[in-house]
Design a protein around this motif. Structure first.
Motif, short mmCIF file in Angstrom:
data_model
loop_
_atom_site.label_atom_id
_atom_site.label_comp_id
_atom_site.label_asym_id
_atom_site.label_seq_id
_atom_site.Cartn_x
_atom_site.Cartn_y
_atom_site.Cartn_z
N LEU A 5 -3.87 16.45 0.75
CA LEU A 5 -4.84 15.52 1.32
C LEU A 5 -4.14 14.66 2.35
O LEU A 5 -2.99 14.27 2.19
N LYS A 6 -4.86 14.32 3.41
CA LYS A 6 -4.30 13.44 4.43
C LYS A 6 -4.87 12.04 4.24
O LYS A 6 -6.09 11.87 4.13
N ARG A 7 -3.98 11.05 4.22
CA ARG A 7 -4.37 9.67 4.01
C ARG A 7 -3.61 8.77 4.98
O ARG A 7 -2.40 8.92 5.17
N VAL A 8 -4.32 7.81 5.59
CA VAL A 8 -3.65 6.78 6.39
C VAL A 8 -3.19 5.68 5.42
O VAL A 8 -4.00 5.15 4.66
N VAL A 9 -1.89 5.38 5.44
CA VAL A 9 -1.35 4.38 4.54
C VAL A 9 -0.52 3.37 5.32
O VAL A 9 -0.01 3.67 6.41
N HIS A 10 -0.38 2.18 4.75
CA HIS A 10 0.46 1.13 5.32
C HIS A 10 1.62 0.92 4.35
O HIS A 10 1.43 0.32 3.28
N PRO A 11 2.82 1.42 4.66
CA PRO A 11 3.93 1.42 3.70
C PRO A 11 4.54 0.04 3.50
O PRO A 11 4.74 -0.70 4.46
N TYR A 12 4.85 -0.29 2.22
CA TYR A 12 5.38 -1.61 1.89
C TYR A 12 6.73 -1.57 1.17
O TYR A 12 7.63 -2.33 1.48
N ARG A 13 6.84 -0.73 0.16
CA ARG A 13 8.06 -0.72 -0.66
C ARG A 13 8.34 0.70 -1.15
O ARG A 13 7.44 1.53 -1.21
N VAL A 14 9.61 0.94 -1.51
CA VAL A 14 9.95 2.18 -2.21
C VAL A 14 10.59 1.80 -3.55
O VAL A 14 11.16 0.72 -3.70
N LYS A 15 10.46 2.71 -4.52
CA LYS A 15 11.00 2.45 -5.86
C LYS A 15 11.51 3.75 -6.45
O LYS A 15 10.89 4.80 -6.31
N TYR A 16 12.65 3.64 -7.13
CA TYR A 16 13.25 4.79 -7.82
C TYR A 16 13.03 4.62 -9.32
O TYR A 16 13.35 3.57 -9.89
N PHE A 17 12.48 5.64 -9.96
CA PHE A 17 12.20 5.56 -11.39
C PHE A 17 12.33 6.94 -12.02
O PHE A 17 11.64 7.88 -11.61
N HIS A 18 13.23 7.05 -12.98
CA HIS A 18 13.41 8.27 -13.77
C HIS A 18 13.51 9.53 -12.90
O HIS A 18 12.80 10.51 -13.09
N GLY A 19 14.42 9.49 -11.92
CA GLY A 19 14.71 10.67 -11.13
C GLY A 19 13.75 10.96 -9.99
O GLY A 19 13.89 11.99 -9.32
N ARG A 20 12.79 10.08 -9.74
CA ARG A 20 11.84 10.30 -8.65
C ARG A 20 11.73 9.04 -7.79
O ARG A 20 11.85 7.93 -8.28
N TRP A 21 11.50 9.26 -6.50
CA TRP A 21 11.26 8.17 -5.57
C TRP A 21 9.76 8.01 -5.34
O TRP A 21 9.03 9.01 -5.28
N TYR A 22 9.31 6.77 -5.20
CA TYR A 22 7.90 6.47 -5.01
C TYR A 22 7.72 5.52 -3.82
O TYR A 22 8.58 4.68 -3.55
N LEU A 23 6.58 5.66 -3.15
CA LEU A 23 6.19 4.76 -2.07
C LEU A 23 5.02 3.91 -2.54
O LEU A 23 4.03 4.44 -3.06
N LEU A 24 5.13 2.60 -2.36
CA LEU A 24 4.01 1.69 -2.58
C LEU A 24 3.42 1.37 -1.21
O LEU A 24 4.12 0.92 -0.31
N ALA A 25 2.12 1.63 -1.06
CA ALA A 25 1.48 1.45 0.25
C ALA A 25 0.02 1.06 0.06
O ALA A 25 -0.57 1.29 -1.01
N TRP A 26 -0.56 0.49 1.12
CA TRP A 26 -1.99 0.24 1.12
C TRP A 26 -2.70 1.54 1.47
O TRP A 26 -2.45 2.14 2.52
N ASN A 27 -3.56 1.99 0.56
CA ASN A 27 -4.28 3.24 0.71
C ASN A 27 -5.63 2.94 1.37
O ASN A 27 -6.51 2.35 0.75
N THR A 28 -5.79 3.32 2.64
CA THR A 28 -7.02 2.99 3.36
C THR A 28 -8.21 3.78 2.83
O THR A 28 -9.35 3.36 3.01
N HIS A 29 -7.96 4.91 2.18
CA HIS A 29 -9.07 5.70 1.63
C HIS A 29 -9.70 4.98 0.43
O HIS A 29 -10.92 4.94 0.29
N ARG A 30 -8.85 4.40 -0.43
CA ARG A 30 -9.35 3.70 -1.62
C ARG A 30 -9.45 2.20 -1.42
O ARG A 30 -9.96 1.48 -2.29
N GLU A 31 -8.89 1.69 -0.30
CA GLU A 31 -8.87 0.25 -0.04
C GLU A 31 -8.19 -0.49 -1.18
O GLU A 31 -8.72 -1.47 -1.72
N GLN A 32 -6.98 -0.03 -1.52
CA GLN A 32 -6.21 -0.66 -2.60
C GLN A 32 -4.75 -0.24 -2.48
O GLN A 32 -4.40 0.69 -1.74
#
Length: 292
Positions: free
Chosen positions: A138-165
């Protein structure tokens, strides 16, 4: 695209362009290749790769790279101390970070540095994201804010314009990222700074609130839980010579359930009842699937 090599090429060319004198493409490629070869990266072998990187730097970072033909050679330079990177982030810093990422070998690390740059420069992104339970990405426009490493995986925290959250995206599920130059960046609010503080892991649904979790644990487990905390809010209250009560205030999510399951036989959930029932159901499922 190899995002790790691409970002490093940008940084090396950026250093050449801001060094106070015009340089030819061959001089810039030679300079970059010394660093790339010494540190185990693929070198730049064609002028096409050089020009593609130069054009991309201009398009993605809104900089002007001056160019002038002199005696059958093209020269390139910045003016006025321009740079696409912060001055306190050097090539050596990049290489140290890259070695750290390679040592960690976390899933999705190839996107980490491009995402860090998008966060630093406040650039919205078009994220091509493939969920585990979806047949297609799926293609989503996001506004990236932070990254986090947890249990062997990297994650992006971003504003999701599709869900507005706010949403978290596993980097190992990212297929591709592109800059959205025609989209204004949505700056983060204070909630971003503490988004991960009230939970274990990264999963948080809209409306989730902290709850008090009370555990009864065997005393021999207490030293381990003091050194390897379930959550920063945990407090220990001795009960008797066999058990200690552990209290925490946090969001109950799948990562917390998974964390507690590993202590089966050494702790019990006193409250909330809903969490206790969730663990009991998981234990029943484990028994059923192992009854061969």
């Amino acid at each position: 695209m190899n995002h790790k090599n691409y970002s490093l090429r940008e940084m090396l060319f950026d250093k050449c362009l801001q060094n106070g004198r015009a340089m030819t493409s061959r001089e810039m490629m030679d300079y970059a290749n010394r660093y790339l070869e010494e540190n185990g990266f693929d070198t730049i072998s064609s002028r096409t790769t050089f020009m593609r990187t130069i054009y991309s730097m201009e398009a993605n970072h809104h900089v002007r790279i001056h160019r002038e033909r002199r005696h059958n050679k093209w020269y390139y330079w910045y003016e006025g101390g321009m740079s696409i990177f912060k001055n306190d982030y050097t090539v050596d810093d990049y290489l140290r970070l890259q070695r750290l990422l390679d040592e960690q070998n976390g899933a999705g690390i190839s996107f980490l540095i491009p995402l860090q740059q998008a966060i630093e420069h406040q650039k919205p992104l078009l994220l091509d994201y493939h969920k585990f339970n979806c047949e297609h990405s799926l293609k989503r426009v996001v506004h990236p804010y932070r990254v986090k490493y947890f249990h062997g995986r990297w994650y992006l925290l971003a504003w999701n314009t599709h869900r507005e959250q706010l949403s978290t995206f596993g980097m190992d599920r990212i297929v591709n990222i592109e800059r959205c130059e025609d989209v204004a960046y949505r700056k983060p609010d204070k909630a971003v700074e503490t988004y991960f503080d009230d939970m274990v892991g990264v999963t948080r649904r809209p409306g989730d609130e902290k709850e008090e979790v009370v555990l009864r644990v065997k005393n021999q487990l207490v030293p381990y839980l003091r050194s390897r905390k379930i959550h920063e809010s945990q407090q220990f209250l001795p009960i008797d010579d066999r058990y200690t009560e552990v209290r925490m205030n946090l969001i109950i999510n799948p990562e917390l359930v998974q964390e507690l399951l590993q202590y089966a036989g050494e702790m019990a959930v006193v409250s909330p009842v809903s969490l206790r029932e969730t663990l009991k159901n998981r234990f029943r499922e484990a028994l059923e699937i192992n009854e061969l």
